[in-house]
Design an enzyme around this catalytic site. Structure first.
Site, mmCIF file in Angstrom:
data_model
loop_
_atom_site.group_PDB
_atom_site.id
_atom_site.type_symbol
_atom_site.label_atom_id
_atom_site.label_comp_id
_atom_site.label_asym_id
_atom_site.label_seq_id
_atom_site.Cartn_x
_atom_site.Cartn_y
_atom_site.Cartn_z
ATOM 1 N N SER A 1 55.015 92.317 106.127
ATOM 2 C CA SER A 1 55.677 91.092 105.672
ATOM 3 C C SER A 1 55.378 89.900 106.596
ATOM 4 O O SER A 1 55.111 90.082 107.780
ATOM 5 C CB SER A 1 57.188 91.325 105.633
ATOM 6 O OG SER A 1 57.657 91.596 106.936
ATOM 7 N N ILE B 1 50.935 99.672 109.832
ATOM 8 C CA ILE B 1 50.611 99.617 108.397
ATOM 9 C C ILE B 1 51.876 99.761 107.551
ATOM 10 O O ILE B 1 52.868 100.307 108.006
ATOM 11 C CB ILE B 1 49.554 100.688 108.002
ATOM 12 C CG1 ILE B 1 50.039 102.107 108.352
ATOM 13 C CG2 ILE B 1 48.221 100.392 108.655
ATOM 14 C CD1 ILE B 1 49.138 103.211 107.805
ATOM 15 N N PRO B 2 51.807 99.260 106.313
ATOM 16 C CA PRO B 2 52.956 99.344 105.407
ATOM 17 C C PRO B 2 52.908 100.620 104.557
ATOM 18 O O PRO B 2 52.015 101.452 104.723
ATOM 19 C CB PRO B 2 52.794 98.104 104.548
ATOM 20 C CG PRO B 2 51.318 97.932 104.443
ATOM 21 C CD PRO B 2 50.719 98.462 105.714
ATOM 22 N N TRP B 3 53.851 100.703 103.639
ATOM 23 C CA TRP B 3 54.056 101.922 102.860
ATOM 24 C C TRP B 3 53.378 101.892 101.494
ATOM 25 O O TRP B 3 53.445 102.871 100.756
ATOM 26 C CB TRP B 3 55.563 102.119 102.637
ATOM 27 C CG TRP B 3 56.295 100.823 102.358
ATOM 28 C CD1 TRP B 3 57.040 100.116 103.262
ATOM 29 C CD2 TRP B 3 56.330 100.064 101.137
ATOM 30 N NE1 TRP B 3 57.547 98.966 102.673
ATOM 31 C CE2 TRP B 3 57.124 98.910 101.371
ATOM 32 C CE3 TRP B 3 55.775 100.250 99.863
ATOM 33 C CZ2 TRP B 3 57.369 97.941 100.397
ATOM 34 C CZ3 TRP B 3 56.008 99.286 98.896
ATOM 35 C CH2 TRP B 3 56.800 98.152 99.159
ATOM 36 N N GLU C 1 56.856 86.205 97.372
ATOM 37 C CA GLU C 1 56.253 87.502 97.074
ATOM 38 C C GLU C 1 57.372 88.473 96.694
ATOM 39 O O GLU C 1 58.254 88.755 97.496
ATOM 40 C CB GLU C 1 55.492 88.037 98.286
ATOM 41 C CG GLU C 1 54.792 89.346 97.985
ATOM 42 C CD GLU C 1 53.910 89.835 99.134
ATOM 43 O OE1 GLU C 1 54.394 89.867 100.275
ATOM 44 O OE2 GLU C 1 52.751 90.189 98.869
ATOM 45 N N LYS D 1 51.055 103.115 114.123
ATOM 46 C CA LYS D 1 52.433 103.386 113.680
ATOM 47 C C LYS D 1 52.471 103.160 112.171
ATOM 48 O O LYS D 1 52.430 102.027 111.702
ATOM 49 C CB LYS D 1 53.451 102.474 114.357
ATOM 50 C CG LYS D 1 54.848 103.083 114.214
ATOM 51 C CD LYS D 1 55.975 102.152 113.860
ATOM 52 C CE LYS D 1 56.020 101.480 112.548
ATOM 53 N NZ LYS D 1 56.680 102.209 111.460
ATOM 54 N N CYS E 1 49.553 93.744 98.120
ATOM 55 C CA CYS E 1 49.514 92.414 98.740
ATOM 56 C C CYS E 1 48.688 91.454 97.900
ATOM 57 O O CYS E 1 49.005 90.276 97.800
ATOM 58 C CB CYS E 1 48.964 92.510 100.147
ATOM 59 S SG CYS E 1 47.464 93.482 100.245
ATOM 60 N N ALA F 1 54.225 103.435 108.260
ATOM 61 C CA ALA F 1 55.539 102.971 107.793
ATOM 62 C C ALA F 1 56.482 104.143 107.573
ATOM 63 O O ALA F 1 56.095 105.195 107.057
ATOM 64 C CB ALA F 1 55.384 102.184 106.502
ATOM 65 N N GLU F 2 57.711 103.931 107.939
ATOM 66 C CA GLU F 2 58.753 104.947 107.791
ATOM 67 C C GLU F 2 58.857 105.435 106.338
ATOM 68 O O GLU F 2 59.042 106.615 106.075
ATOM 69 C CB GLU F 2 60.091 104.317 108.217
ATOM 70 C CG GLU F 2 61.280 105.184 108.033
ATOM 71 C CD GLU F 2 62.529 104.372 107.706
ATOM 72 O OE1 GLU F 2 63.523 104.978 107.342
ATOM 73 O OE2 GLU F 2 62.502 103.132 107.815
ATOM 74 N N GLU G 1 47.778 90.667 108.015
ATOM 75 C CA GLU G 1 47.560 90.691 106.562
ATOM 76 C C GLU G 1 48.954 90.765 105.958
ATOM 77 O O GLU G 1 49.621 91.783 106.037
ATOM 78 C CB GLU G 1 46.697 91.899 106.219
ATOM 79 C CG GLU G 1 45.949 91.699 104.938
ATOM 80 C CD GLU G 1 46.819 92.008 103.759
ATOM 81 O OE1 GLU G 1 47.518 91.070 103.290
ATOM 82 O OE2 GLU G 1 46.833 93.158 103.319
HETATM 83 P P1 NAP Z 1 57.671 95.142 107.017
HETATM 84 O O1 NAP Z 1 59.045 95.264 107.535
HETATM 85 O O2 NAP Z 1 56.842 94.010 107.476
HETATM 86 O O3 NAP Z 1 56.940 96.526 107.361
HETATM 87 C C1 NAP Z 1 55.556 96.671 107.633
HETATM 88 C C2 NAP Z 1 55.354 97.561 108.861
HETATM 89 O O4 NAP Z 1 55.872 96.885 110.015
HETATM 90 C C3 NAP Z 1 56.079 98.896 108.788
HETATM 91 O O5 NAP Z 1 55.316 99.897 109.432
HETATM 92 C C4 NAP Z 1 57.349 98.603 109.562
HETATM 93 O O6 NAP Z 1 57.997 99.753 110.056
HETATM 94 C C5 NAP Z 1 56.806 97.742 110.685
HETATM 95 N N1 NAP Z 1 57.807 96.919 111.363
HETATM 96 C C6 NAP Z 1 59.017 96.500 110.904
HETATM 97 N N2 NAP Z 1 59.654 95.771 111.842
HETATM 98 C C7 NAP Z 1 58.839 95.735 112.922
HETATM 99 C C8 NAP Z 1 58.944 95.126 114.206
HETATM 100 N N3 NAP Z 1 60.009 94.419 114.571
HETATM 101 N N4 NAP Z 1 57.916 95.270 115.062
HETATM 102 C C9 NAP Z 1 56.823 95.968 114.707
HETATM 103 N N5 NAP Z 1 56.677 96.589 113.523
HETATM 104 C C10 NAP Z 1 57.670 96.455 112.628
HETATM 105 O O7 NAP Z 1 57.686 95.139 105.453
HETATM 106 P P2 NAP Z 1 58.763 95.890 104.506
HETATM 107 O O8 NAP Z 1 60.181 95.648 104.940
HETATM 108 O O9 NAP Z 1 58.360 97.299 104.413
HETATM 109 O O10 NAP Z 1 58.548 95.103 103.162
HETATM 110 C C11 NAP Z 1 59.168 93.840 102.959
HETATM 111 C C12 NAP Z 1 58.285 92.909 102.196
HETATM 112 O O11 NAP Z 1 57.062 92.680 102.902
HETATM 113 C C13 NAP Z 1 57.810 93.402 100.843
HETATM 114 O O12 NAP Z 1 58.739 93.250 99.847
HETATM 115 C C14 NAP Z 1 56.560 92.598 100.657
HETATM 116 O O13 NAP Z 1 56.847 91.332 100.160
HETATM 117 C C15 NAP Z 1 55.999 92.487 102.038
HETATM 118 N N6 NAP Z 1 54.963 93.520 102.281
HETATM 119 C C16 NAP Z 1 53.666 93.164 102.225
HETATM 120 C C17 NAP Z 1 52.698 94.136 102.412
HETATM 121 C C18 NAP Z 1 51.244 93.828 102.355
HETATM 122 O O14 NAP Z 1 50.445 94.703 102.065
HETATM 123 N N7 NAP Z 1 50.851 92.628 102.660
HETATM 124 C C19 NAP Z 1 53.046 95.447 102.653
HETATM 125 C C20 NAP Z 1 54.394 95.773 102.732
HETATM 126 C C21 NAP Z 1 55.330 94.791 102.551
HETATM 127 P P3 NAP Z 1 59.074 100.583 109.183
HETATM 128 O O15 NAP Z 1 58.976 100.153 107.778
HETATM 129 O O16 NAP Z 1 58.680 101.976 109.388
HETATM 130 O O17 NAP Z 1 60.428 100.285 109.780
#
Ligand code: NAP
Ligand code: MG
Length: 479
Positions: free
Chosen positions: A227, A147-149, A381, A173, A282, A175-176, A248
């Site tokens: 993402s 899940i995200p943050w 986005e 797991k 999102c 989000a950090e 999602e």
């Molecule tokens: P992200 O990197 O996709 O993070 C989402 C989750 O995936 C977090 O728990 C993250 O962990 C984990 N993750 C990261 N790399 C991974 C990997 N290689 N394998 C498995 N899990 C992994 O998103 P973000 O960097 O936080 O945000 C970047 C962009 O994504 C935002 O600006 C936004 O556009 C989009 N986003 C969309 C949503 C949504 O609700 N759809 C939510 C968040 C972000 P950690 O963060 O703990 O490292």
């Protein structure tokens, strides 16, 4: 403050002993640490879940008893509403009012799926003479959740409640950048009576703990929110293990405003749809498509509201809080710097309230327009409080613009013409369409999910129970 990784209803220290800082976005201060789990911790959690499912009491528990546990957890969340609200607000920076609404929705998920647990029937099928044929839906086994943050408590509940209702054993797991409420929720789940191994949590970095979870061969199904880039990696890992996943991945959701809109009724929602959670939603309504016949009137009214928006700390309870992190702030600023360099007109800006801590990650809401359809502001986005206005002539052009991105998550249609609202709602590419309304967040009962770059699979509502279960057909020859 809960700490460690949560396995078999116990807090354990991660085997490598690492920790990550917990940062408050409203002042940039550190207020604790979380465990930095890795592949060894994830493996332990998956084994605990497997044992709970295969040989533990969780795997044998009747559906109605699982439902009762979910309902008990829902009540416990409400009993702890104020503490969880404060924790969510501090960890994410969102206004207390929004944090409280999030915790209430979190409780609703466990209530909704607690009630559904023993009401999800299979079918009987007319078949050959002398045969009885039926289907039943059962759990996958062990499900992995990432899940995200942006809405830690809501996301936890949205993905865990339907999976647990179906009888899966889970490993999550969070989000950090924000995982305080998920850490609190697993403890409440244990206290509510979930048996050891049903609910496991490994905090840590996505690239270590997350990557280990999505590639673990002991996982039977994956649920990911985040993402598009990481979503793609998740799907590749799922394919390697021949399992399915729900993704999602966010959106660039249009709000299509026709000239005959009831503007006074629409205005608060048109703006709230992008400003809620500082645009880090999102389903944010991040593109405002406005019919030329009433363009000036509508855009002026939206601009007035934008100019009045204020960002502040959770306690100030203003229109929005800070962004989640310095990294996210830099990312959103980068979009706006690029827009300025390309001379995209800035129509209006809000303000950061006086007295906010200097080290908070605050960003002033911005309204741009007219934004060229091909510009990044209209295609990517941003995940910040930035609204892009695009003019359109008629229904055909509105639909071409609305469907003209790689995303397809949510859409809003604003018009007083009932027939047109129906036509547009059916033609727009999105998983959810709202007419004269816009539901960013919430909507526990409503199936939700995307197309293409917004992801696939459905969460929320009864639809989630299909994704978190597998169908089995049983045929008995009795003659
Ligand atoms: P992200 O990197 O996709 O993070 C989402 C989750 O995936 C977090 O728990 C993250 O962990 C984990 N993750 C990261 N790399 C991974 C990997 N290689 N394998 C498995 N899990 C992994 O998103 P973000 O960097 O936080 O945000 C970047 C962009 O994504 C935002 O600006 C936004 O556009 C989009 N986003 C969309 C949503 C949504 O609700 N759809 C939510 C968040 C972000 P950690 O963060 O703990 O490292
Ligand atoms: Mg934080």
């Amino acid at each position: 403050m809960a700490n460690g990784i949560f396995i078999n209803n116990n807090w354990e220290q991660p085997h490598a002993g690492g920790v990550l800082d917990v940062v408050a976005p409203s002042d940039g201060s550190s207020f604790g640490t979380i465990a930095a789990g890795d592949a060894i911790d994830v493996d332990k959690a998956v084994r605990a879940a497997r044992a709970a499912y295969e040989t533990g009491s969780w795997g044998r528990m009747p559906a109605y008893e699982r439902g009762r546990l979910l309902l008990r957890l829902s009540q416990s969340i409400l009993d702890n509403l104020e503490d969880l609200t404060a924790l969510e607000a501090r960890d994410t920076g969102k206004p207390l009012r929004q944090a409280r609404a999030d915790i209430e929705v979190c409780a609703r998920y466990f209530e909704f799926y607690g009630g559904a647990a023993d009401k999800f029937n299979g079918d009987t099928i007319p078949f050959l003479k002398g045969f009885f044929a039926a289907t039943e839906r059962g759990p996958h086994g062990v499900t992995g959740h990432i899940i995200p943050w942006n809405y830690p408590a809501q996301m936890f509940a949205r993905t865990m409640a339907p999976s647990l209702a179906m009888g899966n054993a889970t490993v999550i797991k969070p989000a950090e950048d924000a995982c305080q409420t998920p850490l609190a929720l697993v403890e409440l789940a244990a206290a509510a009576g979930f048996p050891a191994g049903a609910v496991n949590l490994v905090s840590g970095l996505g690239t270590t703990a997350g990557a280990a979870l999505v590639s673990h061969p002991g996982i039977d199904f994956l649920s990911f929110t985040g993402s598009p880039q990481v979503g793609q990696l998740v799907q590749i890992e799922a394919a390697k293990n021949h399992i399915t996943c729900t993704l999602e991945l966010g959106g660039k959701s249009p709000q299509i405003v026709f000239a005959d809109v009831d503007l006074d009724a629409a205005l608060p929602t048109l703006v709230a749809a992008i400003v809620q959670n500082a645009g880090q939603t999102c389903s944010a309504g991040s593109r405002l498509l406005v019919q030329r016949a009433a363009y000036d009137k509508i855009v002026c009214a939206v601009a007035d509201r934008f100019s009045a928006l204020r960002a502040g700390t959770p306690e100030m309870n203003l229109d929005l809080g800070p962004l989640i992190s310095a990294k996210q702030l830099a990312r959103v600023r980068d979009f706006c710097d690029a827009a300025a360099a390309q001379s995209v007109p800035l129509i209006a800006s809000g303000e950061i309230a006086e007295g906010v801590p200097a080290d908070g990650f605050f960003f002033t809401p911005k309204l741009y327009g007219p934004v060229p359809h091909a510009n990044r502001l209209a295609q990517d986005e941003i995940f910040g409080p930035v609204l892009s206005v695009l003019p359109f002539e008629d229904e055909a052009e509105a639909l071409a613009l609305a469907n003209g991105t790689d995303f397809g998550l949510v859409a809003g249609v604003w018009t007083s013409d009932a027939k047109r609202s129906m036509r547009v709602a059916r033609a727009v590419r999105a998983g959810q369409v709202f007419v004269n309304a816009y539901g960013a967040g919430g909507g526990v009962e409503l199936p939700f999910g995307g197309r293409r770059k917004s992801g696939h699979g459905r969460e929320k509502g009864f639809a989630a129970l299909y994704d978190f279960s597998v169908e089995k057909t049983i045929v008995v020859k009795h003659d």
